[in-house]
Design a protein around this motif. Structure first.
Motif, PDB file in Angstrom:
ATOM      1  N   TYR A 123      -6.435  -0.992   7.391  1.00 51.46           N
ATOM      2  CA  TYR A 123      -7.672  -0.791   6.651  1.00 51.46           C
ATOM      3  C   TYR A 123      -8.209   0.581   7.052  1.00 51.46           C
ATOM      4  CZ  TYR A 123      -7.956  -5.802   5.519  1.00 51.46           C
ATOM      5  OH  TYR A 123      -7.709  -7.058   5.040  1.00 51.46           O
ATOM      6  N   ASN A 144      -9.370  -0.398   1.682  1.00 48.73           N
ATOM      7  CA  ASN A 144      -8.149  -1.024   1.189  1.00 48.73           C
ATOM      8  C   ASN A 144      -7.072  -1.020   2.270  1.00 48.73           C
ATOM      9  OD1 ASN A 144      -8.777  -1.583  -1.694  1.00 48.73           O
ATOM     10  ND2 ASN A 144      -9.085   0.641  -1.750  1.00 48.73           N
ATOM     11  N   LYS A 189     -10.190   4.169  -3.912  1.00 50.55           N
ATOM     12  CA  LYS A 189      -8.848   3.590  -3.949  1.00 50.55           C
ATOM     13  C   LYS A 189      -8.285   3.391  -2.539  1.00 50.55           C
ATOM     14  CE  LYS A 189      -7.716   5.781  -8.381  1.00 50.55           C
ATOM     15  NZ  LYS A 189      -6.803   6.736  -9.069  1.00 50.55           N
ATOM     16  N   GLY A 241       0.779  -1.236   0.000  1.00 55.40           N
ATOM     17  CA  GLY A 241       0.000   0.000   0.000  1.00 55.40           C
ATOM     18  C   GLY A 241       0.806   1.278   0.000  1.00 55.40           C
TER      19      GLY A 241
END
Length: 302
Positions: free
Chosen positions: A113, A39, A35, A11
């Motif tokens: 997250y 995620n 996005k 990430g």
């Protein structure tokens, strides 16, 4: 360590996106929100603050050190969950043990997250997720249930649906909060079990709860023994647990032997009550004047 380094790189691109002031995401409808929200993003650990709604208050140092050692070797296997507070500022929703262990190891970033949530949603997410954990003590679970009911304004029925637990289970946990704080602490520290606590709830007076609690700990009473002790306390109502416990009368050996001799000598029923110290009384019942005179003659020798 190569395995840990690879996992920490997760990430990175999204992390840069979050640090761009022109792309500050404040809601799920903002540009590039899809996005980032939901995620796994690598966040600076210093940009994350502890969740004030966290129901857990006890963190075992030894277990935390073991988790830190695992993270040192393997990296973060399960990302934490955070909510976005502002520009490059986040708050923990769940995963405080992983967060603490990561700081202990000295990590500068942690996979996370990201969610957008208001305070109520954050509280609910934190409490519901933590309730599902296996390592919470009964009082932590009880406090979590009570906070959900008080702060999110849900009934026990609705709470039962949300956390997937029977209403009776929730009720049993919440009732533990009626125990004296000292007993609650004893349960959290493992001196007594939830079964002991559930038995003690039936005692209304806190001083009597404490008296029985001390006896449970000192005598290492089982849950069944505790239930019997509480039952004895309740019968008769208002008496103390100690005084209502059935007392076993131990008759001295010389009394039990002598009683048989007297019965045989007098040819009559003889009732003897005596304490373990040897004090007592003898009762010889009679049913007629003739029987009384017969016993009198035997005893006086006339």
């Amino acid at each position: 360590m190569a395995k840990a380094t690879k996992k920490q790189a997760l990430g990175r691109g999204l992390s840069a996106l979050l640090k761009d002031p022109e792309n500050d995401i404040k809601s799920v409808s903002d540009k590039n929100a899809d996005k980032v929200i939901g995620n796994v993003v690598e966040l600076d650990i210093d940009s994350i603050e502890v969740n004030p709604f966290q129901p857990r208050s006890n963190f075992n140092d030894e277990a935390l050190e073991e988790l830190a050692s695992s993270i040192r070797e393997l990296g973060i296997i399960q990302p934490i969950t955070v909510r976005k507070l502002g520009f490059n500022k986040f708050q923990l929703v769940s995963g405080e043990r992983r967060f603490r262990a990561s700081k202990k190891v000295g990590l500068s970033t942690i996979p996370s997250y990201i969610r957008i949530a208001n305070d109520q949603e954050s509280l609910e997410m934190a409490l519901v997720e933590n309730i599902q954990r296996q390592d919470l003590d009964p009082i932590e679970i009880a406090l979590s249930y009570q906070r959900l009911i008080d702060e999110i304004q849900v009934t026990q029925e609705k709470l039962s649906d949300r956390v997937g637990k029977k209403r009776s289970t929730i009720t049993n946990y919440i009732r533990l909060l009626r125990l004296d704080p000292i007993i609650q602490t004893g349960m959290r520290d493992g001196f007594i079990s939830m079964g002991h606590g559930r038995a003690l709830i039936n005692i209304d007076k806190k001083k009597d709860q404490l008296a029985i609690y001390e006896k449970i700990v000192s005598d290492r009473l089982s849950v069944r023994e505790t239930e019997r002790l509480v039952k004895a306390y309740k019968e008769p109502k208002g008496a103390s647990a100690e005084t209502t416990r059935p007392k076993e009368e131990t008759v001295p050996e010389f009394v039990s032997k002598g009683m048989e001799v007297l019965k045989e000598y007098l040819s009559a029923k003889v009732d003897i009550s005596a304490s373990s110290k040897g004090k007592g009384k003898i009762v010889i019942p009679f049913h007629s004047e003739e029987e009384f005179e017969r016993i009198q003659k035997i005893m006086t020798g006339e």
